[in-house]
Write an enzyme that holds these catalytic residues in place. Structure first.
Site, PDB file in Angstrom:
ATOM      1  N   ASN A  10     -11.016  -6.254  -2.632  1.00 55.62           N
ATOM      2  CA  ASN A  10     -11.389  -5.937  -1.261  1.00 55.62           C
ATOM      3  C   ASN A  10     -12.184  -4.628  -1.270  1.00 55.62           C
ATOM      4  OD1 ASN A  10     -11.194  -4.636   1.334  1.00 55.62           O
ATOM      5  ND2 ASN A  10      -9.682  -6.190   1.887  1.00 55.62           N
ATOM      6  N   HIS A  12     -13.656  -2.939   1.070  1.00 54.43           N
ATOM      7  CA  HIS A  12     -13.342  -1.965   2.120  1.00 54.43           C
ATOM      8  C   HIS A  12     -12.162  -1.078   1.712  1.00 54.43           C
ATOM      9  CE1 HIS A  12     -12.724  -0.196   6.034  1.00 54.43           C
ATOM     10  NE2 HIS A  12     -11.457  -0.546   5.940  1.00 54.43           N
ATOM     11  N   ASP A  69       0.320  -5.077  -1.001  1.00 57.63           N
ATOM     12  CA  ASP A  69       0.530  -6.324  -0.277  1.00 57.63           C
ATOM     13  C   ASP A  69       1.000  -5.947   1.121  1.00 57.63           C
ATOM     14  OD1 ASP A  69       0.402  -9.166  -0.244  1.00 57.63           O
ATOM     15  OD2 ASP A  69       2.586  -9.222  -0.209  1.00 57.63           O
ATOM     16  N   PHE A 155      -8.918  -7.377  12.198  1.00 59.14           N
ATOM     17  CA  PHE A 155      -8.816  -8.682  11.538  1.00 59.14           C
ATOM     18  C   PHE A 155      -7.369  -9.151  11.659  1.00 59.14           C
ATOM     19  CE2 PHE A 155      -6.389  -7.827   7.627  1.00 59.14           C
ATOM     20  CZ  PHE A 155      -6.345  -6.444   7.671  1.00 59.14           C
ATOM     21  N   TYR A 157      -3.901 -10.311  12.574  1.00 53.60           N
ATOM     22  CA  TYR A 157      -3.147 -10.408  13.818  1.00 53.60           C
ATOM     23  C   TYR A 157      -3.448  -9.269  14.789  1.00 53.60           C
ATOM     24  CZ  TYR A 157      -0.409 -13.737  11.044  1.00 53.60           C
ATOM     25  OH  TYR A 157      -0.025 -14.801  10.269  1.00 53.60           O
ATOM     26  N   HIS A 183      -0.140   0.928   8.951  1.00 53.04           N
ATOM     27  CA  HIS A 183       0.772   0.742   7.823  1.00 53.04           C
ATOM     28  C   HIS A 183       0.056   1.042   6.504  1.00 53.04           C
ATOM     29  CE1 HIS A 183      -1.526  -2.711   8.955  1.00 53.04           C
ATOM     30  NE2 HIS A 183      -1.169  -3.443   7.913  1.00 53.04           N
TER      31      HIS A 183
END
Ligand code: IMP
Length: 202
Positions: A10, A12, A69, A155, A157, A183
């Site tokens: 990823n 970003h 994760d 992105f 939820y 988070h």
């Protein structure tokens, strides 16, 4: 400069991490080390999944490494979607043609249709394998799930989640506000504090 691998592709997230650790570590991603495998994530917790990814890199490539994760946990659903956040619709047997995020949110709204307890949190766990030892860094943001999607940013939820202390969803608040309290930001801050403290470099 010490090399450390972030077991992700990823871009970003990688840029965010490089901006924090950039002058102390050379941070490589999976592509940089020639790892093109989709590393399995079969754990039942965020920590387990993060550790699986970090361990894979350590065992196959030898680098000190960290992996993350994340997901959403809803109190009334006993912590679901949890580790299934990215594939919640599929896990529930829902087939869809459009966006995966939309399908996941629709399943969540459906499951919560009659729920009055809307409490939820986003959680990130980072597993770091560093100089032969494993460390975990967790970040959480508490909030609640609203009845219908609001906002176009972010992105996953984000359109359904209002963090405590705010009246707008993550999708309405925009990246700057979200990245200050998320988070992921909280877990990354703990990782950075550890890696940039004098002890790991000594
Ligand atoms: P990942 O482990 O960071 O790839 O996150 C797994 C899944 O959790 C994503 O595909 C999203 O469905 C959900 N998720 C994680 N972080 C966020 C967030 O900041 N906003 C909304 N959804 C998220």
């Amino acid at each position: 400069m010490k090399t450390i691998v972030f077991a992700s592709n990823n871009t970003h997230k990688l840029e965010e991490i490089r901006a924090i650790l950039g002058n102390k570590y050379e941070v490589k991603n999976l592509k940089d080390i020639g790892c093109e495998v989709d590393i399995p994530e079969t754990g039942t917790t965020f920590r387990e999944n993060a550790l699986q990814k970090a361990t894979y890199v350590k065992e196959h490539y030898g680098y000190d490494c960290f992996a993350d994760d994340s997901g959403l946990q809803v109190e009334a659903l006993n912590g679901e979607p949890g580790v299934y956040s990215a594939r919640y619709a599929i896990k529930n047997g829902v087939t869809f043609q459009g966006s995966k995020d939309e399908a996941n949110m629709d399943v969540l709204l459906c499951k919560m249709a009659n729920e009055t307890n809307r409490k939820a949190c986003f959680r990130t766990s980072i597993a770091l394998i560093y100089q032969g030892e494993t460390h975990f860094f967790d970040g959480t943001v508490e909030g609640h799930i609203i009845q219908e999607k609001r906002g176009t940013g972010g992105f996953g939820y984000d359109p359904l989640f209002i963090p405590d202390g705010y009246t707008q969803t993550f999708a309405e608040l925009g990246n700057e506000v979200k990245n200050g309290i998320s988070h992921r930001a909280r877990a990354v801050a703990k990782l950075a504090e550890f890696l940039t403290s004098p002890t790991p470099l000594s």
